[in-house]
Write a protein that holds these residues in place. Structure first.
Motif, PDB file in Angstrom:
ATOM      1  N   SER A  72       0.867  -1.161   0.031  1.00  0.00           N
ATOM      2  CA  SER A  72       0.028  -0.139  -0.048  1.00  0.00           C
ATOM      3  C   SER A  72       0.996   1.096  -0.007  1.00  0.00           C
ATOM      4  CB  SER A  72      -1.040  -0.160   1.151  1.00  0.00           C
ATOM      5  OG  SER A  72      -1.702  -1.213   1.288  1.00  0.00           O
ATOM      6  N   ILE A  73       0.587   2.341  -0.711  1.00  0.00           N
ATOM      7  CA  ILE A  73       1.330   3.368  -1.096  1.00  0.00           C
ATOM      8  C   ILE A  73       0.257   4.609  -0.903  1.00  0.00           C
ATOM      9  CG2 ILE A  73       3.111   4.549  -2.377  1.00  0.00           C
ATOM     10  CD1 ILE A  73       4.377   2.191  -2.296  1.00  0.00           C
ATOM     11  N   LEU A  74       0.583   5.587  -0.110  1.00  0.00           N
ATOM     12  CA  LEU A  74      -0.215   6.749  -0.266  1.00  0.00           C
ATOM     13  C   LEU A  74       0.674   7.841  -0.817  1.00  0.00           C
ATOM     14  CD1 LEU A  74      -2.817   8.416   0.657  1.00  0.00           C
ATOM     15  CD2 LEU A  74      -1.337   9.065   2.730  1.00  0.00           C
ATOM     16  N   PHE A  75       0.334   8.290  -1.935  1.00  0.00           N
ATOM     17  CA  PHE A  75       1.158   9.317  -2.644  1.00  0.00           C
ATOM     18  C   PHE A  75       0.168  10.633  -2.964  1.00  0.00           C
ATOM     19  CE2 PHE A  75       0.597   5.782  -5.472  1.00  0.00           C
ATOM     20  CZ  PHE A  75      -0.215   6.483  -6.744  1.00  0.00           C
ATOM     21  N   LYS A  76       0.839  11.664  -3.285  1.00  0.00           N
ATOM     22  CA  LYS A  76       0.200  12.882  -3.967  1.00  0.00           C
ATOM     23  C   LYS A  76       0.586  12.890  -5.313  1.00  0.00           C
ATOM     24  CE  LYS A  76      -0.729  17.680  -2.976  1.00  0.00           C
ATOM     25  NZ  LYS A  76      -0.639  17.932  -4.265  1.00  0.00           N
ATOM     26  N   SER A 118      -7.669   2.644  -3.395  1.00  0.00           N
ATOM     27  CA  SER A 118      -8.562   2.446  -2.217  1.00  0.00           C
ATOM     28  C   SER A 118      -8.864   3.597  -1.474  1.00  0.00           C
ATOM     29  CB  SER A 118      -7.923   1.045  -1.336  1.00  0.00           C
ATOM     30  OG  SER A 118      -7.554   0.090  -2.005  1.00  0.00           O
ATOM     31  N   PRO A 119     -10.059   3.534  -0.844  1.00  0.00           N
ATOM     32  CA  PRO A 119     -10.218   4.656   0.003  1.00  0.00           C
ATOM     33  C   PRO A 119      -9.081   4.860   1.277  1.00  0.00           C
ATOM     34  CG  PRO A 119     -12.212   3.137  -0.081  1.00  0.00           C
ATOM     35  CD  PRO A 119     -10.970   2.313  -0.721  1.00  0.00           C
ATOM     36  N   ASN A 120      -8.746   5.940   1.291  1.00  0.00           N
ATOM     37  CA  ASN A 120      -7.605   6.217   2.285  1.00  0.00           C
ATOM     38  C   ASN A 120      -7.789   6.684   3.554  1.00  0.00           C
ATOM     39  OD1 ASN A 120      -8.339   9.005   1.838  1.00  0.00           O
ATOM     40  ND2 ASN A 120      -7.087   9.271   0.230  1.00  0.00           N
ATOM     41  N   GLN A 122      -8.444   5.247   6.165  1.00  0.00           N
ATOM     42  CA  GLN A 122      -7.807   4.613   7.302  1.00  0.00           C
ATOM     43  C   GLN A 122      -6.519   5.199   7.517  1.00  0.00           C
ATOM     44  OE1 GLN A 122      -8.307   3.302   4.320  1.00  0.00           O
ATOM     45  NE2 GLN A 122      -7.003   1.258   4.145  1.00  0.00           N
ATOM     46  N   ILE A 123      -5.827   6.004   6.766  1.00  0.00           N
ATOM     47  CA  ILE A 123      -4.468   6.356   7.064  1.00  0.00           C
ATOM     48  C   ILE A 123      -4.415   7.938   6.722  1.00  0.00           C
ATOM     49  CG2 ILE A 123      -2.968   4.320   7.039  1.00  0.00           C
ATOM     50  CD1 ILE A 123      -2.437   5.437   4.010  1.00  0.00           C
ATOM     51  N   PHE A 124      -5.578   8.620   6.388  1.00  0.00           N
ATOM     52  CA  PHE A 124      -5.440  10.073   5.944  1.00  0.00           C
ATOM     53  C   PHE A 124      -6.881  10.639   6.421  1.00  0.00           C
ATOM     54  CE2 PHE A 124      -6.356  13.116   2.134  1.00  0.00           C
ATOM     55  CZ  PHE A 124      -5.422  13.913   2.664  1.00  0.00           C
ATOM     56  N   ASN A 125      -6.568  12.019   6.996  1.00  0.00           N
ATOM     57  CA  ASN A 125      -7.642  12.735   7.296  1.00  0.00           C
ATOM     58  C   ASN A 125      -7.696  14.141   6.606  1.00  0.00           C
ATOM     59  OD1 ASN A 125      -9.390  11.260   8.730  1.00  0.00           O
ATOM     60  ND2 ASN A 125      -8.767  11.772  10.751  1.00  0.00           N
ATOM     61  N   SER A 126      -8.660  14.624   6.065  1.00  0.00           N
ATOM     62  CA  SER A 126      -8.580  16.030   5.550  1.00  0.00           C
ATOM     63  C   SER A 126      -9.406  16.838   6.428  1.00  0.00           C
ATOM     64  CB  SER A 126      -9.040  16.089   3.972  1.00  0.00           C
ATOM     65  OG  SER A 126      -9.038  17.273   3.485  1.00  0.00           O
ATOM     66  N   LEU A 322      -4.387   6.347  -2.411  1.00  0.00           N
ATOM     67  CA  LEU A 322      -4.146   5.049  -1.713  1.00  0.00           C
ATOM     68  C   LEU A 322      -3.986   4.106  -2.657  1.00  0.00           C
ATOM     69  CD1 LEU A 322      -2.854   3.420   0.711  1.00  0.00           C
ATOM     70  CD2 LEU A 322      -5.278   3.070   1.613  1.00  0.00           C
ATOM     71  N   PHE A 323      -2.899   3.590  -3.390  1.00  0.00           N
ATOM     72  CA  PHE A 323      -2.904   2.617  -4.364  1.00  0.00           C
ATOM     73  C   PHE A 323      -2.172   1.286  -3.740  1.00  0.00           C
ATOM     74  CE2 PHE A 323      -0.308   0.695  -7.941  1.00  0.00           C
ATOM     75  CZ  PHE A 323      -1.400   0.684  -8.775  1.00  0.00           C
ATOM     76  N   GLU A 324      -3.063   0.329  -4.023  1.00  0.00           N
ATOM     77  CA  GLU A 324      -2.678  -1.188  -3.457  1.00  0.00           C
ATOM     78  C   GLU A 324      -2.636  -2.088  -4.536  1.00  0.00           C
ATOM     79  OE1 GLU A 324      -4.282  -0.818   0.853  1.00  0.00           O
ATOM     80  OE2 GLU A 324      -5.933  -0.980  -0.497  1.00  0.00           O
ATOM     81  N   TYR A 325      -1.604  -3.003  -4.370  1.00  0.00           N
ATOM     82  CA  TYR A 325      -1.549  -4.174  -5.133  1.00  0.00           C
ATOM     83  C   TYR A 325      -1.128  -5.246  -4.504  1.00  0.00           C
ATOM     84  CZ  TYR A 325       3.470  -3.683  -5.815  1.00  0.00           C
ATOM     85  OH  TYR A 325       4.531  -3.578  -5.569  1.00  0.00           O
ATOM     86  N   CYS A 326      -1.395  -6.507  -4.909  1.00  0.00           N
ATOM     87  CA  CYS A 326      -0.569  -7.650  -4.306  1.00  0.00           C
ATOM     88  C   CYS A 326       0.622  -8.109  -5.061  1.00  0.00           C
ATOM     89  CB  CYS A 326      -1.870  -8.918  -4.585  1.00  0.00           C
ATOM     90  SG  CYS A 326      -3.236  -8.529  -3.622  1.00  0.00           S
ATOM     91  N   SER A 327       1.709  -8.216  -4.486  1.00  0.00           N
ATOM     92  CA  SER A 327       2.881  -8.416  -5.258  1.00  0.00           C
ATOM     93  C   SER A 327       3.092 -10.056  -5.291  1.00  0.00           C
ATOM     94  CB  SER A 327       4.104  -7.948  -4.314  1.00  0.00           C
ATOM     95  OG  SER A 327       5.370  -8.297  -4.791  1.00  0.00           O
ATOM     96  N   PRO A 328       3.564 -10.347  -6.513  1.00  0.00           N
ATOM     97  CA  PRO A 328       4.208 -11.747  -6.849  1.00  0.00           C
ATOM     98  C   PRO A 328       5.323 -12.080  -5.918  1.00  0.00           C
ATOM     99  CG  PRO A 328       4.748 -10.401  -8.572  1.00  0.00           C
ATOM    100  CD  PRO A 328       4.041  -9.531  -7.748  1.00  0.00           C
ATOM    101  N   LYS A 329       6.234 -11.157  -5.426  1.00  0.00           N
ATOM    102  CA  LYS A 329       7.195 -11.508  -4.514  1.00  0.00           C
ATOM    103  C   LYS A 329       6.874 -12.186  -3.444  1.00  0.00           C
ATOM    104  CE  LYS A 329      10.513  -9.679  -7.131  1.00  0.00           C
ATOM    105  NZ  LYS A 329       9.758  -9.338  -8.206  1.00  0.00           N
ATOM    106  N   ARG A 330       7.561 -13.282  -2.882  1.00  0.00           N
ATOM    107  CA  ARG A 330       7.560 -14.175  -1.699  1.00  0.00           C
ATOM    108  C   ARG A 330       8.504 -13.927  -0.661  1.00  0.00           C
ATOM    109  NH1 ARG A 330       3.322 -13.500  -3.600  1.00  0.00           N
ATOM    110  NH2 ARG A 330       1.927 -14.872  -4.472  1.00  0.00           N
TER     111      ARG A 330
END
Length: 365
Positions: A72-76, A118-120, A122-126, A322-330
């Protein structure tokens, strides 16, 4: 990693809504901070990707991982002039990963990795503080127009459906040494509109104007809100919006004190001003509204000026993703480099960071 881990570092830096005034422009990325080229916790992408020159800036505000394998990455997102870029969708982003055995990055399928915006909440308030001048000159000549414009402002800034991560409070000032609370911080548009509707022409007992005191006090309130957000493991941003139709008459505080408070405020706070009529000092209001200022020649223009400000605030709030993805790394792959690219029409930009795949397994959704 847990959110707590990253937020230990957050208190050292001011990550969101970094605004400084340059000819009263709408600048979001503060290049003076030690974040590289305005990329927050990110860094420029490796040259092996050969993505070319960036027209967009992705500034990473926070990142974390969640087992079994979600990143999960929150960025502007801003353009190179600092103007916020809103309304981007997940299909405009491309993910690249580079593991220990990869000479360069590999493109990760957005569909196979369940990539999404995703909705942000949970980690961001405006938070927005609307600060209204209700001195005698306003109450006697432009109260109805101010109420109409303020209701429009609330409807424009607050989401169509109630979201706890977007809240607003309304304060007012006159000549007293007090910033009066009209409505406490809330996510309810209906509550805010009802508070505005309740304003009457006899609400004030002091016909003077304590503009500088209102600026100082509202900035302190905004800073306290951000401190509370950090205690709750939430990244917070605030906008202070000050309306007045005149200059400071109470003279309790000096102009220098108010401007110093604004200049030294937490970088997560944006400042906007709305001036009405011929008695305002446009330079002072531009200095206070270092993010953006607008001026109305008469009461009939108030709604349009409030609309201008509401658009700026909404664009800023909606330029955080809030950009999220499932990584193939293990598990066992160690630290992996990650690059995210966004394409918006003819413009593109990218940022690079890294994450640990410790404990990663399959089954992420």
């Amino acid at each position: 990693m847990k959110m707590k881990y990253y937020l230990r570092y957050f208190s050292v830096f001011t990550l969101l809504f970094l605004a400084f005034s340059c000819g009263n422009s709408d600048d979001d990325v503060n290049l003076d901070l030690n974040f590289g080229d305005g990329l927050g916790k990110g860094e420029p992408v490796d040259e092996c990707l050969n993505l070319g020159e960036s027209d967009l800036v992705l500034s990473i505000q926070e990142q974390y991982t969640t087992l079994p394998g979600k990143v999960s990455i929150l960025f502007k997102v801003s353009d190179t002039d600092g103007n916020p870029i809103s309304q981007l969708t997940a299909n405009q982003f491309t993910i690249y990963e580079q593991g220990r055995n990869d000479e360069c990055f590999n493109t990760i399928s957005a569909s196979e990795s369940f990539a999404r915006i995703s909705p942000n909440s949970q980690i961001f308030n405006s938070n927005t503080l609307l600060v209204l001048d209700l001195s005698n000159s306003v109450l006697s000549s432009s109260l109805d127009e101010l109420k109409t414009a303020s209701v429009t402002f609330v409807n424009n800034v607050m989401p169509a459906t109630t979201e706890e991560s977007y809240k607003m409070a309304i304060y007012w000032f006159d000549g007293e040494d007090e910033l009066h609370l009209l409505n406490d911080l809330t996510s309810s548009k209906e509550e805010l509109v009802a508070a505005i509707d309740s304003i009457t022409d006899d609400i004030s007992n002091d016909p003077s104007t304590d503009l500088y005191g209102a600026v100082i006090k509202s900035t302190k309130i905004a800073e306290d809100l951000l401190k509370d957000n950090i205690k709750d493991d939430v990244i917070g941003a605030a906008s202070v919006v000050v309306f007045t139709d005149g200059t400071d008459q109470a003279s309790r505080y000096k102009e220098e004190e108010a401007l110093k408070k604004v200049t030294e405020a937490n970088g997560n706070i944006s400042f906007f001003t709305i001036g009405l009529g011929a008695e305002i000092d446009t330079q002072v209001l531009s200095d206070i509204g270092k993010t953006y200022s607008v001026f109305a020649g008469n009461a009939e223009e108030l709604e349009n000026t409030f609309n201008d400000i509401s658009l700026k605030i909404s664009e800023r709030a909606n330029s955080f993703y809030l950009f999220e993805y499932c990584s193939p790394k293990r598990d066992g792959s160690g630290d992996n480099n990650l690059a995210i690219r966004v394409v918006d029409g003819s413009r593109q930009g990218a940022v690079q960071t890294k994450f640990s795949a410790k404990g990663f397994t399959g089954g992420c959704e």
